[in-house]
Design a protein around this motif. Sequence first.
Motif, mmCIF file in Angstrom:
data_model
loop_
_atom_site.group_PDB
_atom_site.id
_atom_site.type_symbol
_atom_site.label_atom_id
_atom_site.label_comp_id
_atom_site.label_asym_id
_atom_site.label_seq_id
_atom_site.Cartn_x
_atom_site.Cartn_y
_atom_site.Cartn_z
ATOM 1 N N GLU A 278 71.803 -32.616 -6.511
ATOM 2 C CA GLU A 278 71.926 -31.815 -7.727
ATOM 3 C C GLU A 278 73.269 -32.046 -8.391
ATOM 4 O OE1 GLU A 278 73.550 -27.509 -6.111
ATOM 5 O OE2 GLU A 278 71.410 -27.955 -5.962
ATOM 6 N N ALA A 318 64.498 -28.272 -19.314
ATOM 7 C CA ALA A 318 63.917 -27.677 -18.114
ATOM 8 C C ALA A 318 63.735 -26.179 -18.309
ATOM 9 C CB ALA A 318 64.823 -27.954 -16.916
ATOM 10 N N LYS A 320 64.228 -22.304 -18.181
ATOM 11 C CA LYS A 320 65.488 -21.622 -18.394
ATOM 12 C C LYS A 320 65.530 -20.291 -17.656
ATOM 13 C CE LYS A 320 67.748 -24.508 -20.962
ATOM 14 N NZ LYS A 320 69.095 -24.965 -20.644
ATOM 15 N N HIS A 325 64.508 -21.496 -11.204
ATOM 16 C CA HIS A 325 65.829 -21.570 -10.592
ATOM 17 C C HIS A 325 66.916 -21.435 -11.641
ATOM 18 C CE1 HIS A 325 64.976 -22.690 -6.391
ATOM 19 N NE2 HIS A 325 63.854 -23.159 -6.888
ATOM 20 N N LEU A 326 67.850 -20.544 -11.359
ATOM 21 C CA LEU A 326 69.028 -20.396 -12.221
ATOM 22 C C LEU A 326 70.158 -21.225 -11.627
ATOM 23 C CD1 LEU A 326 68.881 -16.586 -13.034
ATOM 24 C CD2 LEU A 326 68.054 -18.508 -14.378
ATOM 25 N N HIS A 327 69.864 -22.495 -11.432
ATOM 26 C CA HIS A 327 70.833 -23.412 -10.851
ATOM 27 C C HIS A 327 70.434 -24.819 -11.261
ATOM 28 C CE1 HIS A 327 74.152 -24.160 -8.113
ATOM 29 N NE2 HIS A 327 73.502 -25.240 -7.713
ATOM 30 N N PRO A 328 71.408 -25.712 -11.458
ATOM 31 C CA PRO A 328 71.056 -27.074 -11.878
ATOM 32 C C PRO A 328 70.155 -27.770 -10.869
ATOM 33 C CG PRO A 328 73.406 -26.672 -12.129
ATOM 34 C CD PRO A 328 72.864 -25.512 -11.379
ATOM 35 N N GLN A 339 69.470 -35.186 -18.328
ATOM 36 C CA GLN A 339 70.110 -33.881 -18.207
ATOM 37 C C GLN A 339 71.216 -33.687 -19.243
ATOM 38 O OE1 GLN A 339 70.997 -33.752 -13.892
ATOM 39 N NE2 GLN A 339 69.285 -32.314 -13.739
ATOM 40 N N ASP A 342 70.328 -29.264 -20.062
ATOM 41 C CA ASP A 342 69.657 -28.247 -19.262
ATOM 42 C C ASP A 342 70.159 -28.146 -17.830
ATOM 43 O OD1 ASP A 342 68.665 -30.571 -18.188
ATOM 44 O OD2 ASP A 342 66.622 -30.300 -18.910
ATOM 45 N N ALA A 343 71.301 -28.742 -17.529
ATOM 46 C CA ALA A 343 71.811 -28.713 -16.154
ATOM 47 C C ALA A 343 73.222 -28.132 -16.114
ATOM 48 C CB ALA A 343 71.787 -30.116 -15.548
ATOM 49 N N SER A 383 73.516 -25.814 -20.252
ATOM 50 C CA SER A 383 73.390 -25.621 -18.812
ATOM 51 C C SER A 383 72.064 -24.973 -18.461
ATOM 52 C CB SER A 383 74.543 -24.757 -18.287
ATOM 53 O OG SER A 383 74.269 -23.371 -18.458
ATOM 54 N N CYS A 384 71.846 -24.822 -17.162
ATOM 55 C CA CYS A 384 70.646 -24.146 -16.678
ATOM 56 C C CYS A 384 70.611 -22.694 -17.108
ATOM 57 C CB CYS A 384 70.584 -24.240 -15.147
ATOM 58 S SG CYS A 384 72.039 -23.515 -14.331
#
Length: 417
Positions: A278, A318, A320, A325-328, A339, A342-343, A383-384
């Motif tokens: 990740e 990806a 949101k 997942h609230l993580h990359p 990416q 969205d990461a 970001s995520c």
Amino acid sequence: MDRSRLQRRLEAVRAHSLALAQPLSAEDCALQSMPDASPVKWHLAHTSWFFETLVLGPHCAGYRVFDERFGFLFNSYYEALGPRHPRPQRGMLSRPALQEVLDYRRHVDAALQGFIEAGHERALSAAAGLIELGLQHEQQHQELMLTDVKHLLSLNPLQPAYLPGATPRPPGEAVPLRWLDFGGGLVEIGHGGAGFGFDNETPRHRVWLEPYQLASRPVSCGEYLAFMADGGYRRAEFWLSDGWAWVQAHAVSAPLYWNPEAGTHFTLHGACPLDPAEPVCHLNLYEAAAYAQWAGARLPTEAEWEAAVQLQPAAPMAAKALEGHLHPAPAGDGPGLLQVEDAVWQWTRSAYEPYPGFRPLPGAVGEYNGKFMVGQNVLRGGSCASPAGHVRASYRNFFAPAARWQFTGLRLARDGA
């Protein structure tokens, strides 16, 4: 003007803020973990204050202010709008209670919906741009709510999860990093005028770029672990002077939230195993620049980043916040730049400066961006935790070089042939 569309958008954005707060207790919503963060309760109130003060008060005839005292409590930094409660002390605001803040939101929402539905066409047209600015502003605070809560919960010895029960992804291997060539030349960057853009994204202008390369994906946790294993935090030759002083002063040896000995890091889903595949996140500018130096590369400029993204359209974003997942997540394989938005936010080597010909917006909202254009660096992408549809190629995020509680990482750059 499509009033019904504006009403639906207002309802959706405002509801999303409440959905983000829903997993939290009243106690969670009241606490402030550091001066740079704010309590969730304050975010919920401040975004309502923005609409009340800048939209309803000046443009909606007969609007009744919910509580005259809230102007002092929930103004963030607008000097033109009067004094305010000190930012580092927002966590001391045990009153108003969370329920009163929610009542405040309902009061403001009802007035906004009524204004959009039945307001005079001329008044609504005059306020439409401010309403959209308020919605975009609230989406920025939605991401801050998540990152501020993450920092807050990380300080609790119980290591509580914001959203428990997420199925851990099995660790994997990052897709191979490829170098993409860009010819440079005379390019245009900045917001082009279609759709919303913040004032700091304007005016669109020309920039000359020498040939360069960008990495196909952000740097992974596994790659960053190799930097750490090679003594990255102990070798001054990789660090900017201010960055090395920061490492020494704070005895830093890993990204924020990492526990390298246990092979875990703290996430919004609680403590989870580090996944080498990740994207690495929660790096500040100093860490990002040190890694790039160690890797024989550099950070891109914001013009390089934007010009490349304009040539390489991003893949579909990806899932949101509150949709998984609230993580990359690890990058999937594919052509072009992966990416992008969205990461992780991606540090650039560009100082946050006004574009040539920049003019702040008139009135109090002129303080929104322009006065912060000093001592900070630009981040690009998203970001995520960024709300879906909020970011774009010209979006300019910015933070101080030492900040790392946001989902911030890096994409490498090199000079071209």
